[in-house]
Design an enzyme around this catalytic site. Structure first.
Site, PDB file in Angstrom:
ATOM      1  CG  PHE A 213      -2.389  -0.200   0.882  1.00 25.14           C
ATOM      2  CD1 PHE A 213      -2.797  -1.302   0.151  1.00 25.14           C
ATOM      3  CD2 PHE A 213      -3.347   0.713   1.278  1.00 25.14           C
ATOM      4  CE1 PHE A 213      -4.138  -1.494  -0.166  1.00 25.14           C
ATOM      5  CE2 PHE A 213      -4.676   0.532   0.974  1.00 25.14           C
ATOM      6  CZ  PHE A 213      -5.087  -0.578   0.241  1.00 25.14           C
TER       7      PHE A 213
ATOM      8  CD  GLN B 151      -5.478  10.230   3.204  1.00 31.23           C
ATOM      9  OE1 GLN B 151      -6.286   9.318   3.320  1.00 31.23           O
ATOM     10  NE2 GLN B 151      -4.230  10.134   3.622  1.00 31.23           N
TER      11      GLN B 151
ATOM     12  CG  HIS C 268      -8.438   7.876  -2.116  1.00 42.72           C
ATOM     13  ND1 HIS C 268      -8.059   7.399  -3.351  1.00 42.72           N
ATOM     14  CD2 HIS C 268      -8.259   6.849  -1.244  1.00 42.72           C
ATOM     15  CE1 HIS C 268      -7.667   6.142  -3.235  1.00 42.72           C
ATOM     16  NE2 HIS C 268      -7.777   5.788  -1.973  1.00 42.72           N
TER      17      HIS C 268
ATOM     18  CG  LEU D 250     -12.276   4.782  -2.500  1.00 44.55           C
ATOM     19  CD1 LEU D 250     -11.111   5.731  -2.705  1.00 44.55           C
ATOM     20  CD2 LEU D 250     -12.297   4.262  -1.064  1.00 44.55           C
TER      21      LEU D 250
ATOM     22  CD  GLU E 211      -3.084   3.736  -1.062  1.00 49.62           C
ATOM     23  OE1 GLU E 211      -1.972   3.390  -0.648  1.00 49.62           O
ATOM     24  OE2 GLU E 211      -3.707   4.711  -0.620  1.00 49.62           O
TER      25      GLU E 211
ATOM     26  NE  ARG F  86      -4.976   6.340   0.637  1.00 55.66           N
ATOM     27  CZ  ARG F  86      -5.900   5.718   1.368  1.00 55.66           C
ATOM     28  NH1 ARG F  86      -6.527   6.364   2.323  1.00 55.66           N
ATOM     29  NH2 ARG F  86      -6.185   4.453   1.136  1.00 55.66           N
TER      30      ARG F  86
ATOM     31  CG  HIS G  40     -10.405   8.767   1.263  1.00 55.16           C
ATOM     32  ND1 HIS G  40     -11.474   7.980   0.916  1.00 55.16           N
ATOM     33  CD2 HIS G  40      -9.497   7.936   1.850  1.00 55.16           C
ATOM     34  CE1 HIS G  40     -11.239   6.724   1.278  1.00 55.16           C
ATOM     35  NE2 HIS G  40     -10.042   6.674   1.859  1.00 55.16           N
TER      36      HIS G  40
ATOM     37  NE  ARG H 105      -6.783   7.375   6.562  1.00 55.27           N
ATOM     38  CZ  ARG H 105      -6.972   6.537   5.549  1.00 55.27           C
ATOM     39  NH1 ARG H 105      -6.307   5.402   5.501  1.00 55.27           N
ATOM     40  NH2 ARG H 105      -7.810   6.833   4.569  1.00 55.27           N
TER      41      ARG H 105
END
Length: 578
Positions: free
Chosen positions: A126, A240, A242, A252, A255, A286, A354, A391
């Site tokens: 990730f 944040q 995304h 969404l 990821e 991100r 996000h 994050r």
């Protein structure tokens, strides 16, 4: 009866959890399991429809199933580096050290994790992570965790008050009294007395309304209620975005798309991340990837114009078999919302709000207690802080279940020694809300609520979005103050008592407006760029002046700003490179 709405008897529980997502249900389970305490969960949705169910890609923990060299220190460093060194390092280490055990608990509860060739929990890469440690269940990770937790809560006699809506967190001085909540089905407004309250109501991405990956119910009800109760919001300016929200709706695409090897391409066919993160490419953190996409669009290398401009996510090279095995929900979403089959063609994407890194100030990372005795917070609505300014992907569901358990255990231990308050403040608060409900449902003229909401979203996206500057944010403050004035005269034209969802939305919009002001004040006063907070007029990180947490307080209509130190225990701040 009071003007047609019954005065309801006070409900009493040892512990009330507000919110039924991963954090809320994990808190309720920890509070109720074998404790003999009466625990209730209040939720405005049915529990298995909570927003944790939208989490697709994974949940971070060092299991070493795919990489024997991974360590909890490495997970901590990745998290701290990803946070742009604003995370509290003692809290981060507590979190990363506890996560392997949490995955084992979830596995034991029956979460159907995907498995590797050895039958162990599967893990994948990730963004921002130095090792593949995201445990997953295809691309439905949050959904399956949510269902498993719900089953366990039912097994342990947790009571669920679903289709109930939080109106207030009620305190007497610095002591928790309980909450005021509406039974949406009946229209009755109840004082709910509790020795301890856990707030786990999720984030508030709907401040951007239609440019967010968040569900429609993500309106910051718990954060706004705590702000009104005197508990500060910590670091609310860190929002944040995304990188891969679908261009038309903001919905969404996980990821996991990039974790499995997806490419980001511009209209020239370039994998443009080579310009911004040549080593990590699409697996950069991100905030970096989102800014890179916006930069490509600003410089004319995207498709379309204005709010409708986009770049593309290309997954075709992964092949049909891999897409159907590992990204089935992603494919279905792209077909439904963009009319694109990712097996055959790239899908249009653009960054979308996000996650909120900031939230209700948690002062004790080992109990999740806020500054008010008896009130705890966990999940996205809370700020411990382990995410700091940015994050990492797959740390959010991990945060929810880990700190949900911490909050539940903290509330359980305190509830064993606390006694109930007098209930006077609760009864008075419920009375005020009944009067407000009666007034609003009978109101026939006033400012259109939906117009207020739409202008709020436009103000935030245009002025307090991915790229920020002083002039735009000062304009945002003026606009928000004007909207708050207009909100005082809002009207929604629904006289019904039962299922008055228009009144619920009226309160939600009020919550969002309060939170937009806190976000903007925090962002305006942080004169640096750090993590997801990007100032065009202050492009560099400034550790000398701003290596500190923002605390925003609200007293009546007045907002107050303070700062608190960041806990640095092991890793000194350094330039963040990928």
């Amino acid at each position: 009866m009071m003007n047609g709405i019954s005065e309801c008897a006070m409900l009493t529980y040892d512990i009330v959890v507000v919110g039924s997502g991963g954090a809320g249900m994990r808190a309720a389970l920890a509070a109720g399991e074998g404790s003999g305490l009466r625990v209730a969960v209040i939720s405005k949705t049915y529990p298995t429809r909570s927003h944790t169910g939208a989490a697709q890609g994974g949940i971070n923990a060092v299991l070493k199933n795919r990489d024997a060299n991974d360590t909890t220190d490495s997970h901590a460093y990745d998290t701290i580096k990803g946070s742009d060194f604003l995370a509290d390092q003692d809290a981060v280490h507590y979190f990363t050290e506890g996560m392997p055990g949490m995955i084992k608990e979830l596995d034991y509860m029956g979460v159907p994790f995907s498995r590797d060739e050895n039958g162990k929990v599967a893990q994948r890469p990730f963004g921002g992570a130095s090792h593949p440690r995201a445990c997953y269940s295809a691309d439905k990770t949050g959904h399956v965790i949510l269902h498993a937790l719900f089953e366990q809560c039912l097994k342990h006699q947790v009571e669920f008050l679903y289709e109930w809506f939080l109106l207030s967190v009620v305190t007497d001085g610095n002591e928790c009294e309980g909450v005021t909540a509406m039974n949406i089905r009946t229209g009755e407004i109840h004082p709910v007395q509790a020795k301890c309250v856990v707030i786990a109501t999720g984030g508030f991405g709907r401040v951007y309304w239609n440019r967010t990956t968040n569900a429609f119910n993500m309106t910051g009800d718990g954060a706004a209620a705590c702000l009104e109760a005197g508990i500060p919001l910590k670091d609310p300016e860190f929002i944040q975005y995304h990188p891969t929200g679908m261009s038309k709706t903001g919905v969404l695409l996980s990821e996991a798309c990039r974790g499995e090897g997806g490419y980001l391409i511009n209209k020239n066919g370039e994998r443009f991340m080579a310009r911004y993160a040549p080593e990590k490419m699409e697996l950069g953190p991100r905030d970096l990837v989102a800014r890179s996409i916006e930069q490509e669009i600003k410089e004319g290398r995207g498709w379309g114009e204005g709010i409708n401009a986009y770049v593309c996510l290309d997954l075709r090279h992964l092949g049909k078999e891999k897409i159907l095995e590992r990204l089935p929900q992603v494919r279905q979403l792209a077909i439904e919302f963009e009319g694109v089959d990712i097996i055959e063609e790239p899908v249009p994407i653009r960054p979308s709000c996000h996650y909120v890194m900031g939230g209700i100030h948690v002062k004790d990372y080992k109990t999740a207690m806020t500054p008010v005795n008896g009130i705890f917070a966990a999940g996205e609505c809370a700020c411990v802080s382990i995410h700091g300014a940015n994050r990492l992907g797959a740390n959010s569901v991990a945060d929810a279940v880990f700190y949900g358990k911490v909050a539940g255990e903290g509330a359980r231990e305190l509830a064993k020694t606390r006694t109930f308050g007098s209930g006077k403040c609760l009864s008075e608060d419920a009375g005020r809300w009944r009067e407000t409900f009666e007034t609003m449902r009978k109101k026939e003229t006033g400012t259109d609520l939906i117009n207020i909401r739409q202008r709020m979203a436009e103000t935030m996206w245009n002025n307090v979005g991915i790229f920020r500057n002083e002039q735009d944010m000062l304009q945002a403050l003026k606009d928000i103050d004007q909207l708050l004035l207009e909100y005082e005269d809002a009207c929604f034209h629904d006289p019904s008592a039962r299922y008055n969802t228009a009144f619920i939305h009226y309160v939600e919009v009020g919550n969002l407006l309060k939170l937009t002001k806190a976000v903007t004040i925090g962002a305006l006063n942080r004169k640096e760029s750090r993590g997801a907070h990007t100032r065009e007029d202050y492009p560099d990180r400034d550790d000398r002046r701003f290596l500190k947490h923002t605390l925003v307080y609200k007293n009546g209509d007045e907002y107050r700003l303070e700062y608190a130190p960041v806990s640095i225990t092991k890793y000194q701040p350094e330039e963040r490179k990928y």
